[in-house]
Each structure stands twice: as C-alpha cells, then as structure tokens.
Scaffold this motif. Structure first.
Motif, PDB file in Angstrom:
ATOM      1  N   LYS A   2       0.852  -1.183   0.000  1.00 33.45           N
ATOM      2  CA  LYS A   2       0.000   0.000   0.000  1.00 33.45           C
ATOM      3  C   LYS A   2       0.891   1.237   0.000  1.00 33.45           C
ATOM      4  CE  LYS A   2      -3.874  -0.040   2.232  1.00 33.45           C
ATOM      5  NZ  LYS A   2      -4.882   0.001   3.307  1.00 33.45           N
ATOM      6  N   VAL A   3       0.805   1.997  -1.093  1.00 35.35           N
ATOM      7  CA  VAL A   3       1.599   3.207  -1.287  1.00 35.35           C
ATOM      8  C   VAL A   3       0.671   4.410  -1.215  1.00 35.35           C
ATOM      9  CG1 VAL A   3       3.036   4.477  -2.931  1.00 35.35           C
ATOM     10  CG2 VAL A   3       3.254   1.987  -2.762  1.00 35.35           C
ATOM     11  N   VAL A   4       1.060   5.400  -0.410  1.00 34.65           N
ATOM     12  CA  VAL A   4       0.291   6.628  -0.294  1.00 34.65           C
ATOM     13  C   VAL A   4       1.038   7.743  -0.997  1.00 34.65           C
ATOM     14  CG1 VAL A   4      -0.480   8.406   1.327  1.00 34.65           C
ATOM     15  CG2 VAL A   4      -0.861   5.997   1.850  1.00 34.65           C
ATOM     16  N   VAL A  29       0.039  -3.488  -6.221  1.00 34.90           N
ATOM     17  CA  VAL A  29       0.282  -2.284  -5.444  1.00 34.90           C
ATOM     18  C   VAL A  29      -1.028  -1.498  -5.399  1.00 34.90           C
ATOM     19  CG1 VAL A  29       1.170  -0.992  -7.434  1.00 34.90           C
ATOM     20  CG2 VAL A  29       1.762  -0.259  -5.138  1.00 34.90           C
ATOM     21  N   CYS A  30      -1.385  -1.089  -4.205  1.00 32.98           N
ATOM     22  CA  CYS A  30      -2.567  -0.250  -4.025  1.00 32.98           C
ATOM     23  C   CYS A  30      -2.077   1.170  -3.791  1.00 32.98           C
ATOM     24  CB  CYS A  30      -3.391  -0.729  -2.837  1.00 32.98           C
ATOM     25  SG  CYS A  30      -4.799   0.342  -2.474  1.00 32.98           S
ATOM     26  N   ILE A  68       0.209   1.286   6.170  1.00 34.54           N
ATOM     27  CA  ILE A  68       0.718   1.582   4.834  1.00 34.54           C
ATOM     28  C   ILE A  68       2.212   1.271   4.801  1.00 34.54           C
ATOM     29  CG2 ILE A  68      -1.040   3.310   4.365  1.00 34.54           C
ATOM     30  CD1 ILE A  68       1.045   5.446   4.863  1.00 34.54           C
ATOM     31  N   ASP A  69       2.711   1.049   3.604  1.00 30.87           N
ATOM     32  CA  ASP A  69       4.126   0.708   3.446  1.00 30.87           C
ATOM     33  C   ASP A  69       5.002   1.926   3.233  1.00 30.87           C
ATOM     34  OD1 ASP A  69       4.055  -2.283   3.522  1.00 30.87           O
ATOM     35  OD2 ASP A  69       2.588  -1.906   1.936  1.00 30.87           O
ATOM     36  N   ILE A 101       8.082   4.081   5.670  1.00 35.74           N
ATOM     37  CA  ILE A 101       9.097   4.810   4.925  1.00 35.74           C
ATOM     38  C   ILE A 101       8.441   6.050   4.314  1.00 35.74           C
ATOM     39  CG2 ILE A 101      10.687   4.746   2.965  1.00 35.74           C
ATOM     40  CD1 ILE A 101      10.791   1.685   3.355  1.00 35.74           C
ATOM     41  N   LYS A 102       9.120   7.180   4.425  1.00 36.05           N
ATOM     42  CA  LYS A 102       8.633   8.425   3.831  1.00 36.05           C
ATOM     43  C   LYS A 102       9.614   8.861   2.749  1.00 36.05           C
ATOM     44  CE  LYS A 102       6.729   9.423   8.320  1.00 36.05           C
ATOM     45  NZ  LYS A 102       7.200   8.203   9.001  1.00 36.05           N
TER      46      LYS A 102
END
Length: 139
Positions: A2-4, A29-30, A68-69, A101-102
C-alpha cells in the motif's frame, strides 16, 4: 503493498509519481491518493490511484487508522503552512507519526535546503524513489 501519494494544489507531482509507479511496478500495489483538496485528489485518481481521500480530517483519520508501506510527496508535506497553506499542522504531524518509509522530494522551496542533495530534475527524483520502492518491494 500500500503506497500513499500525498499532494496539494493541482497534484502535478502526485500525478507524475502515480503514473511512474504504475508503469514500473508490475506487482500488486494499491495506490492511495491523499489530496489536500478535491482537485488534487481527482487529478491523482485520473492518473490511476486506486483510492482517493480529500481534506485534512479524512487524511489524518486515514493515516491514523491504516497500515501503509510508504508515503511519497514533496518535502513540504512535513511543513505546517507549506504548499500555499494547504498543509496543516495536523496533516504534517500525522505524516510524521505514521510508522512507514517516507519518500520526500527535496524541492528547494519553503526556505528548506538539505545539504548533500543533488540538483536533480523532478522526474529524476521520482525515478529514484520508484526504483527504491521496487527494491524494497522485492524483499
């Protein structure tokens, strides 16, 4: 995974990031688009995000209640009042508080300069982030 992707204004950077992720990452990938306004969210959905969330309260609630990832966005997402005032203190704090991770694009705006960063084009920064996500996702 899950990528934001979070962006403001018209989400030009967010759209580019989403398109690049969809092109480069062939696995599940979402992509969740967090837009500080409805236009930003709509544009990121048009770029291919799976889910769109708009506004401060909805963004903060999502970040506090979901696993989220990674989060991707311009460095201004960590600065209260950045991106023409669209990043509130609650949004920047919610981003800082989440354990993931950011990936930040170190745009030299808001009076922020990060020593050691190279003077890259935005598309080169996005490419570097997408390659890092691909590497992380293979683990």
């Amino acid at each position: 995974m899950k990528v934001v992707v979070i962006d403001a204004q018209g989400a030009g950077i967010g759209q580019t990031i989403i398109k690049r992720i969809l092109k480069e990452i062939n696995t599940d990938v979402c992509i969740v688009a967090l837009g500080t306004n409805a236009v930003a969210t709509s544009n990121m959905l048009k770029a291919g995000a799976n889910v769109g969330i708009s506004g401060e309260k909805a963004i903060c609630t999502f970040l506090k209640t979901n696993k989220i990832d990674c989060i991707i966005g311009p460095i201004g997402i960590l600065c209260t009042g950045a991106i023409n005032g669209e990043i509130t203190g609650n949004i920047s704090q919610s981003i800082l508080d989440i354990d993931c991770i950011k990936y930040l694009l170190p745009l030299q705006k808001h009076g922020i300069y990060i020593p050691g960063t190279r003077n890259l084009q935005i598309k080169e920064m996005i490419e570097e982030i997408v390659m890092a996500i691909k590497k992380e996702f293979k683990r």
